[in-house]
Design a protein around this motif. Structure first.
Motif, PDB file in Angstrom:
ATOM      1  N   ARG B  59       5.732  81.572 -52.898  1.00 34.00           N
ATOM      2  CA  ARG B  59       5.132  80.743 -51.669  1.00 34.00           C
ATOM      3  C   ARG B  59       5.018  79.656 -50.873  1.00 34.00           C
ATOM      4  NH1 ARG B  59       1.092  85.735 -49.365  1.00 34.00           N
ATOM      5  NH2 ARG B  59       0.053  84.075 -47.647  1.00 34.00           N
ATOM      6  N   ARG B  61       7.846  77.455 -52.195  1.00 32.64           N
ATOM      7  CA  ARG B  61       8.129  76.867 -51.469  1.00 32.64           C
ATOM      8  C   ARG B  61       8.582  77.201 -49.987  1.00 32.64           C
ATOM      9  NH1 ARG B  61      14.337  79.556 -53.432  1.00 32.64           N
ATOM     10  NH2 ARG B  61      13.222  81.227 -52.449  1.00 32.64           N
ATOM     11  N   TYR B  62       8.122  78.214 -49.633  1.00 39.88           N
ATOM     12  CA  TYR B  62       8.016  78.735 -48.181  1.00 39.88           C
ATOM     13  C   TYR B  62       7.423  77.296 -47.348  1.00 39.88           C
ATOM     14  CZ  TYR B  62       7.288  80.770 -43.755  1.00 39.88           C
ATOM     15  OH  TYR B  62       7.047  80.895 -42.322  1.00 39.88           O
ATOM     16  N   ARG B  65       7.876  73.695 -46.648  1.00 39.73           N
ATOM     17  CA  ARG B  65       9.452  74.258 -45.331  1.00 39.73           C
ATOM     18  C   ARG B  65       8.046  74.415 -43.900  1.00 39.73           C
ATOM     19  NH1 ARG B  65      12.624  71.995 -42.667  1.00 39.73           N
ATOM     20  NH2 ARG B  65      14.125  73.608 -41.507  1.00 39.73           N
ATOM     21  N   ASP B  66       6.795  74.797 -44.521  1.00 41.52           N
ATOM     22  CA  ASP B  66       6.523  75.825 -43.322  1.00 41.52           C
ATOM     23  C   ASP B  66       6.454  74.317 -43.016  1.00 41.52           C
ATOM     24  OD1 ASP B  66       5.923  77.355 -41.387  1.00 41.52           O
ATOM     25  OD2 ASP B  66       3.958  77.448 -41.950  1.00 41.52           O
ATOM     26  N   ARG B  69       8.659  71.580 -40.812  1.00 42.85           N
ATOM     27  CA  ARG B  69       8.233  72.045 -39.524  1.00 42.85           C
ATOM     28  C   ARG B  69       7.636  72.228 -38.195  1.00 42.85           C
ATOM     29  NH1 ARG B  69      11.113  77.692 -41.470  1.00 42.85           N
ATOM     30  NH2 ARG B  69       9.336  78.291 -40.705  1.00 42.85           N
ATOM     31  N   LEU B  70       5.622  72.813 -39.084  1.00 47.31           N
ATOM     32  CA  LEU B  70       5.091  72.552 -38.231  1.00 47.31           C
ATOM     33  C   LEU B  70       4.623  71.179 -37.809  1.00 47.31           C
ATOM     34  CD1 LEU B  70       2.491  75.053 -40.336  1.00 47.31           C
ATOM     35  CD2 LEU B  70       3.389  74.580 -37.708  1.00 47.31           C
TER      36      LEU B  70
END
Lengths: 194, 194
Positions: B59, B61-62, B65-66, B69-70
């Motif tokens: 979770r 790692r996501y 990355r998120d 992007r945000l």
């Protein structure tokens, strides 16, 4: 091409399933349906055999309220299921066995589950839902029990783990992972750019 | 009136903090800043003494990355902090001690943390940030260590628990709870209706 990863037991996957086809079509993005099982992933990652929303009741209470609001926002019917989480193995296999009907069947199963509180692990219910979207319920159920389809669902779940999926729904473009139904717009924009 | 509940250690709170004032102003909704501490809530609900994003690395790692992007989506600078989670007690107390400067100071602290990788638990850093938004850093730091401000932060954290908060950021209108920076638009729409 946008992959839609979902589990028929997942409440937020319901909202995503009812939105994904239309919003992707409007954006000119093709959808690939990827049913998988969250259960083995939750067991691997969290060591639990139940939904995190049951294990963490404070989070669960919020989720149920949030679902009501989200369904109102997206004009989706909603009835809180009397059993949660329901076993989603059979409907996932049936979706994989349904060939080109996988889109309509996925929506029919989710609506039965979260708008009508139907027991989607019941073969009679699944068979009727296949019939309702123009398929042959008995034939799809037979196919759903074959080793090939069973292996396909296991392979999807393994692939979900490999992609770093830890919940549902998800949208995947190439190796790019978007988690949560509220990331649909971002995922579509990503698919359009790549 | 929309309450913005946040923890300076929380990555998603950074994105929310940089968006909330402007988007609420455009909608004619007033913002009340409610710093609180996630640590005691995670300990209560999950039995952990660390961020769930560290405890659950898949979770985590996501999330990293998120966040990239945000921040790109919302045109926010972003640098992954070299320490995570940072201790947010002092900056939370300073925010509560800053009076009418709480909005600008909140944004300055979050930007220092997540755009510049500054150690926001360091009194010198916090003092400088207060100065940078037009306050008196030394005076705010003194006030931040008084029993009244300490009690206020504990009361905020207790109130967060009572509201059913289990993560950050959150938006609260009356008793209606919206969790996650991606619920800002929904929360603003709710505030406008009520």
């Amino acid at each position: 091409m946008l992959q839609f990863w979902f589990d028929f037991a997942s409440t937020y996957s319901y909202v995503a399933a009812m939105r994904v086809e239309r919003e992707c079509a409007q954006a000119g993005v093709e959808v690939e349906y990827k049913p998988f099982l969250l259960g083995p992933i939750f067991t691997d990652l969290l060591g639990i055999k139940d939904s995190p929303f049951n294990v963490q009741p404070v989070r669960g209470r919020y989720m149920w309220r949030d679902l009501e609001r989200l369904c109102a926002k997206h004009a989706l019917p909603w009835r809180r299921p009397t059993v949660f989480p329901r076993n989603s193995v059979l409907p996932a296999r049936a979706a994989l066995a349904s060939g080109e009907l996988i889109g309509p069947l996925t929506r029919a199963i989710f609506a039965a589950h979260f708008a009508e509180d139907q027991e989607i692990s019941n073969p009679d219910v699944v068979s009727r839902l296949v019939d309702s979207v123009g398929g042959d319920g008995r034939r799809v159920l037979e196919l759903a029990q074959t080793p090939g389809i069973k292996a396909q669902l296991r392979a999807n779940t393994d692939e979900a783990k490999r992609l770093g999926i830890f919940g549902a729904p998800d949208f995947v473009i190439g190796e790019e992972l978007f988690f949560g139904q509220d990331r649909l717009e971002d995922a579509i924009a990503w698919a359009q750019r790549t």
